[in-house]
Scaffold this motif. Structure first.
Motif, PDB file in Angstrom:
ATOM      1  N   ARG A 135      -6.009  -3.523   5.681  1.00  0.00           N
ATOM      2  CA  ARG A 135      -5.829  -1.826   5.933  1.00  0.00           C
ATOM      3  C   ARG A 135      -6.496  -1.244   6.846  1.00  0.00           C
ATOM      4  O   ARG A 135      -5.775  -0.528   7.478  1.00  0.00           O
TER       5      ARG A 135
ATOM      6  N   VAL B 134      -8.105  -7.537   1.722  1.00  0.00           N
ATOM      7  CA  VAL B 134      -7.138  -6.340   1.734  1.00  0.00           C
ATOM      8  C   VAL B 134      -7.810  -5.565   2.322  1.00  0.00           C
ATOM      9  O   VAL B 134      -7.100  -4.561   3.217  1.00  0.00           O
ATOM     10  N   GLN B 135      -9.019  -4.764   2.048  1.00  0.00           N
ATOM     11  CA  GLN B 135      -9.627  -3.932   2.775  1.00  0.00           C
ATOM     12  C   GLN B 135      -9.527  -3.920   4.318  1.00  0.00           C
ATOM     13  O   GLN B 135      -9.422  -3.204   4.912  1.00  0.00           O
TER      14      GLN B 135
ATOM     15  N   ALA C 150       1.000  -1.042  -0.011  1.00  0.00           N
ATOM     16  CA  ALA C 150       0.065   0.095  -0.025  1.00  0.00           C
ATOM     17  C   ALA C 150       0.924   1.255   0.102  1.00  0.00           C
ATOM     18  O   ALA C 150       0.503   2.268  -0.674  1.00  0.00           O
TER      19      ALA C 150
ATOM     20  N   VAL D  31     -10.067  -8.711  -2.411  1.00  0.00           N
ATOM     21  CA  VAL D  31      -9.928  -7.066  -2.166  1.00  0.00           C
ATOM     22  C   VAL D  31     -10.690  -7.098  -1.063  1.00  0.00           C
ATOM     23  O   VAL D  31     -10.163  -6.248  -0.257  1.00  0.00           O
TER      24      VAL D  31
ATOM     25  N   THR E 267      -3.116  -0.216  -5.507  1.00  0.00           N
ATOM     26  CA  THR E 267      -4.467  -0.040  -5.170  1.00  0.00           C
ATOM     27  C   THR E 267      -4.937  -1.438  -4.509  1.00  0.00           C
ATOM     28  O   THR E 267      -3.930  -2.507  -4.646  1.00  0.00           O
ATOM     29  N   ASN E 268      -5.749  -1.485  -3.832  1.00  0.00           N
ATOM     30  CA  ASN E 268      -6.584  -2.565  -3.189  1.00  0.00           C
ATOM     31  C   ASN E 268      -6.580  -3.928  -4.102  1.00  0.00           C
ATOM     32  O   ASN E 268      -6.347  -4.861  -3.696  1.00  0.00           O
TER      33      ASN E 268
END
Length: 221
Positions: free
Chosen positions: A191, A187-188, A167, A184, A172-173
């Motif tokens: 983060r 990943v979110q 990141a 995704v 990007t994600n």
């Protein structure tokens, strides 16, 4: 609902051009414009923008950095994107320190500006790709970092460290998800956990943390 945008530039032709280009976008509405730093706060209170696109050089009186600092102090809910012809990292640092959430060069295309507006409107930060690398290199020189294999502070999992590094590199994600072969949504979630654990607010904070702790290192070539 359209993103409410206010324009601040001392050249009327520039404001007119920006208004025409931005209003072609279906999700952006220009709600006000001014050519003077002196009128920024009053116009912001009247027009209630979500994002202010601010020029750095505003003729006589205060400059865009000073106007941004006052606006963010008085109206912290408003996000500022600096639009400037200058790519000097010192000016970028000053703009970010004043509270700006984005920095776009005037020689960039309208796509860059609309991307910045959309990102900062939803609480993220944006640096023009043409200057991002030099800004990160400047941060490397300013911030001492440890070469320890793990950063000090809250414990991050191995996966969180991977997501943090990618990141900070600007992926990007979706790109991180492809790189790590995860979803995704995963990943979110990583983060969000990283930001919460480390007390970070946006990608600028994340990059600073990654540099300071030796997680993000750029090749010299």
């Amino acid at each position: 609902m359209a993103i409410r945008v206010m324009l601040v530039d001392d050249h009327a032709l520039v404001r007119e051009g920006l208004r025409a280009l931005l209003e072609r976008e279906g999700d952006i509405e220009v709600v006000g414009e001014t050519g003077s730093a002196a009128g920024v706060l009053a116009l912001a209170e009247e027009s209630r923008p979500e994002v202010v696109v601010m020029d750095l050089q505003l003729g006589a009186g205060r400059n865009g950095v000073e106007a941004t600092r006052e606006l963010v102090e008085k109206k912290p809910e408003i996000k500022v994107v600096i639009l400037s012809m200058y790519d000097d990292e010192e000016l970028v640092f000053r703009a970010l320190e004043s509270g700006a959430r984005g920095y776009v060069l005037k020689r960039a295309g309208i796509e860059e500006l609309t991307t910045a507006i959309r990102l900062v409107a939803r609480g993220e930060a944006y640096l023009d790709p043409q200057i991002a690398r030099r800004v990160i290199e400047g941060l490397q020189e300013r911030l001492p970092f440890t070469r320890a294999s793990r950063p000090e502070g809250p414990e991050l999992t191995e996966r969180e460290l991977e997501v943090l590094r990618l990141a900070a590199e600007g992926l990007t994600n979706a790109e991180i998800a492809r790189r790590l072969v995860i979803s995704v949504k995963t990943v979110q979630a990583h983060r969000a956990n990283i930001m919460q654990k480390l007390g970070l607010h946006d990608r600028v904070d994340l990059v600073k943390y990654a540099i300071k702790n030796g997680i993000l290192k750029l090749d010299s070539g």
